[in-house]
Design a protein around this motif. Structure first.
Motif, PDB file in Angstrom:
ATOM      1  N   LEU A 144       0.739  -1.348   0.006  1.00 32.23           N
ATOM      2  CA  LEU A 144       0.001   0.072  -0.064  1.00 32.23           C
ATOM      3  C   LEU A 144       0.880   1.239  -0.038  1.00 32.23           C
ATOM      4  O   LEU A 144       0.516   2.091  -0.678  1.00 32.23           O
ATOM      5  N   MET A 145       2.002   1.347   0.775  1.00 32.60           N
ATOM      6  CA  MET A 145       2.893   2.431   0.710  1.00 32.60           C
ATOM      7  C   MET A 145       3.393   2.608  -0.538  1.00 32.60           C
ATOM      8  O   MET A 145       3.494   3.824  -1.082  1.00 32.60           O
ATOM      9  N   ALA A 146       3.889   1.588  -1.364  1.00 31.53           N
ATOM     10  CA  ALA A 146       4.367   1.833  -2.744  1.00 31.53           C
ATOM     11  C   ALA A 146       3.255   2.383  -3.514  1.00 31.53           C
ATOM     12  O   ALA A 146       3.802   3.221  -4.519  1.00 31.53           O
ATOM     13  N   VAL A 147       2.224   1.598  -3.598  1.00 33.73           N
ATOM     14  CA  VAL A 147       1.264   2.284  -4.400  1.00 33.73           C
ATOM     15  C   VAL A 147       0.740   3.808  -4.020  1.00 33.73           C
ATOM     16  O   VAL A 147       0.368   4.518  -5.106  1.00 33.73           O
ATOM     17  N   ALA A 148       0.751   3.893  -2.798  1.00 34.48           N
ATOM     18  CA  ALA A 148       0.418   5.579  -2.387  1.00 34.48           C
ATOM     19  C   ALA A 148       1.409   6.416  -3.018  1.00 34.48           C
ATOM     20  O   ALA A 148       1.107   7.589  -3.408  1.00 34.48           O
ATOM     21  N   ILE A 149       2.778   5.796  -2.998  1.00 36.64           N
ATOM     22  CA  ILE A 149       3.688   6.815  -3.524  1.00 36.64           C
ATOM     23  C   ILE A 149       3.513   6.989  -5.042  1.00 36.64           C
ATOM     24  O   ILE A 149       3.737   8.248  -5.484  1.00 36.64           O
ATOM     25  N   TYR A 150       3.113   6.035  -5.653  1.00 40.82           N
ATOM     26  CA  TYR A 150       2.934   5.977  -7.000  1.00 40.82           C
ATOM     27  C   TYR A 150       1.694   6.927  -7.397  1.00 40.82           C
ATOM     28  O   TYR A 150       1.766   7.812  -8.242  1.00 40.82           O
ATOM     29  N   GLY A 151       0.642   6.692  -6.495  1.00 44.41           N
ATOM     30  CA  GLY A 151      -0.478   7.614  -6.754  1.00 44.41           C
ATOM     31  C   GLY A 151      -0.254   9.129  -6.545  1.00 44.41           C
ATOM     32  O   GLY A 151      -1.027  10.024  -6.941  1.00 44.41           O
ATOM     33  N   TYR A 153       2.439  10.642  -6.981  1.00 43.30           N
ATOM     34  CA  TYR A 153       3.414  11.288  -8.238  1.00 43.30           C
ATOM     35  C   TYR A 153       2.442  11.070  -9.494  1.00 43.30           C
ATOM     36  O   TYR A 153       2.372  12.206 -10.142  1.00 43.30           O
ATOM     37  N   PHE A 154       1.768  10.189  -9.606  1.00 45.27           N
ATOM     38  CA  PHE A 154       1.156  10.135 -11.208  1.00 45.27           C
ATOM     39  C   PHE A 154      -0.311   9.409 -10.665  1.00 45.27           C
ATOM     40  O   PHE A 154      -0.205   8.151 -10.593  1.00 45.27           O
ATOM     41  N   ASN A 155      -1.266   9.882 -10.842  1.00 45.36           N
ATOM     42  CA  ASN A 155      -2.561   9.542 -10.632  1.00 45.36           C
ATOM     43  C   ASN A 155      -3.124   8.320 -11.593  1.00 45.36           C
ATOM     44  O   ASN A 155      -4.085   7.434 -10.815  1.00 45.36           O
ATOM     45  N   GLY A 156      -2.756   8.327 -12.717  1.00 39.49           N
ATOM     46  CA  GLY A 156      -3.400   7.457 -13.716  1.00 39.49           C
ATOM     47  C   GLY A 156      -2.882   6.011 -13.098  1.00 39.49           C
ATOM     48  O   GLY A 156      -1.981   5.560 -13.030  1.00 39.49           O
ATOM     49  N   GLY A 157      -4.111   5.119 -13.348  1.00 35.77           N
ATOM     50  CA  GLY A 157      -4.128   3.755 -12.926  1.00 35.77           C
ATOM     51  C   GLY A 157      -4.060   3.389 -11.414  1.00 35.77           C
ATOM     52  O   GLY A 157      -4.052   2.423 -11.053  1.00 35.77           O
ATOM     53  N   LEU A 158      -4.268   4.523 -10.581  1.00 35.00           N
ATOM     54  CA  LEU A 158      -4.103   4.293  -9.223  1.00 35.00           C
ATOM     55  C   LEU A 158      -5.070   3.256  -8.719  1.00 35.00           C
ATOM     56  O   LEU A 158      -4.931   2.368  -7.901  1.00 35.00           O
ATOM     57  N   GLY A 159      -6.326   3.197  -9.210  1.00 38.03           N
ATOM     58  CA  GLY A 159      -7.627   2.300  -8.795  1.00 38.03           C
ATOM     59  C   GLY A 159      -7.044   0.857  -9.009  1.00 38.03           C
ATOM     60  O   GLY A 159      -7.601   0.091  -8.291  1.00 38.03           O
ATOM     61  N   ILE A 160      -6.548   0.731 -10.368  1.00 39.73           N
ATOM     62  CA  ILE A 160      -6.333  -0.457 -10.675  1.00 39.73           C
ATOM     63  C   ILE A 160      -5.250  -1.206  -9.897  1.00 39.73           C
ATOM     64  O   ILE A 160      -5.307  -2.302  -9.451  1.00 39.73           O
ATOM     65  N   LEU A 161      -4.195  -0.326  -9.578  1.00 38.72           N
ATOM     66  CA  LEU A 161      -3.079  -0.908  -8.712  1.00 38.72           C
ATOM     67  C   LEU A 161      -3.690  -1.326  -7.175  1.00 38.72           C
ATOM     68  O   LEU A 161      -3.122  -2.351  -6.717  1.00 38.72           O
ATOM     69  N   LEU A 162      -4.445  -0.381  -6.765  1.00 41.52           N
ATOM     70  CA  LEU A 162      -4.942  -0.907  -5.531  1.00 41.52           C
ATOM     71  C   LEU A 162      -5.800  -1.922  -5.549  1.00 41.52           C
ATOM     72  O   LEU A 162      -5.911  -2.919  -4.645  1.00 41.52           O
ATOM     73  N   MET A 163      -6.734  -2.169  -6.567  1.00 41.16           N
ATOM     74  CA  MET A 163      -7.657  -3.428  -6.617  1.00 41.16           C
ATOM     75  C   MET A 163      -6.623  -4.499  -6.887  1.00 41.16           C
ATOM     76  O   MET A 163      -7.173  -5.526  -6.224  1.00 41.16           O
ATOM     77  N   ALA A 164      -5.581  -4.471  -7.619  1.00 39.02           N
ATOM     78  CA  ALA A 164      -4.861  -5.542  -7.949  1.00 39.02           C
ATOM     79  C   ALA A 164      -3.890  -5.965  -6.318  1.00 39.02           C
ATOM     80  O   ALA A 164      -3.842  -7.055  -6.072  1.00 39.02           O
ATOM     81  N   LEU A 165      -3.696  -4.872  -5.488  1.00 40.56           N
ATOM     82  CA  LEU A 165      -3.027  -5.055  -4.428  1.00 40.56           C
ATOM     83  C   LEU A 165      -4.023  -5.910  -3.298  1.00 40.56           C
ATOM     84  O   LEU A 165      -3.415  -6.842  -2.836  1.00 40.56           O
TER      85      LEU A 165
END
Length: 252
Positions: A144-151, A153-165
């Motif tokens: 979650l920390m890694a995905v939050a940093i990504y989000g 920085y660049f919000n595109g695809g954030l939801g897909i990454l969180l759902m995958a996690l």
């Protein structure tokens, strides 16, 4: 090209993109792919468009969270508090990186991250069943920390990454996955856009207009997501991820 369009048409374009992004973020993620290009087409420079887009879609997450109140109430309060804290810190770190790092360096990784996230989400139920959910929760919070940093920085695809996690860490209830995705997306986006605002990177007239419509879209999307069959929602997520990956590979 932009000058040939009436101002009213550009405002309608950005508003429609924001509303559709709120709906899409509530159901599958990927709404920034609609708001970011709409802002660029309307004449906003790319860096400011990225920050303004993040600002525009963040209230839509709140509308989605309200639509999933019952799912969130069923989860342990301690778990929600820890995840919200991690999402907040990660969002601030990501926003800070965006403000000090050339955007093109990270942009080259975006299509690969989206494609990987889509593949993980598609394989999530099979992997969870095969592994019995054991040992997966150990990396839920670091992930979650890694995905939050990504989000941040660049919000595109954030939801897909969180759902995958959440799918890979053993959460088998799709509505709960959506609820957690929207809650943490809202928190990390709120903190990251605050950093963008302090840095003066947000175009406020478009941001305010798009925020209102994204919130309405998020509320509607949450209601729609809860009524769709799980396989439809999963298919929409995977389809959105593949389309976004292809587009970002083309842009790279």
């Amino acid at each position: 090209m932009i000058a040939a369009w009436p101002t009213e048409a550009l405002w309608l374009l950005t508003g429609a993109a924001a509303f559709a992004a709120g709906v899409l973020n509530a159901i599958a993620g990927g709404g920034s792919f609609l708001t970011f290009p709409a802002l660029v087409f309307a004449g906003v420079p790319p860096l400011a468009a990225n920050a303004t887009s993040a600002m525009a879609v963040s209230p839509g997450y709140l509308g989605s969270v309200l639509g999933f109140r019952s799912e969130l109430r069923s989860l342990p309060r301690a778990l929600l508090q820890s995840e919200v804290s991690i999402a907040a810190v990660g969002g601030l770190i990501g926003a800070g990186l965006l403000l000090i790092t050339p955007e093109r360096v990270f942009a080259g990784l975006v299509p690969w991250l989206l494609l990987l996230a889509t593949a993980l989400f598609a394989a999530g139920p099979w992997l969870a069943k095969r592994q019995g959910g054991q040992g997966q929760a150990a990396w839920r919070l670091p992930g979650l920390m890694a995905v939050a940093i990504y989000g941040g920085y660049f919000n595109g695809g954030l939801g897909i990454l969180l759902m995958a996690l959440y799918t890979l860490t053993g959460e088998g209830r799709l509505n709960t996955v959506n609820a957690l995705k929207n809650l943490n997306s809202f928190v990390l986006s709120l903190l990251s856009v605050a950093a963008f605002a302090v840095a003066g990177a947000i175009v406020w007239p478009q941001a305010v207009w798009m925020m209102a419509l994204a919130t309405a879209g998020g509320w509607l999307g949450a209601r729609v997501a809860k009524r769709l069959p799980a396989r439809w929602v999963r298919g929409l997520v995977i389809g959105t991820g593949l389309i976004m990956s292809g587009v970002f590979f083309y842009r790279a």
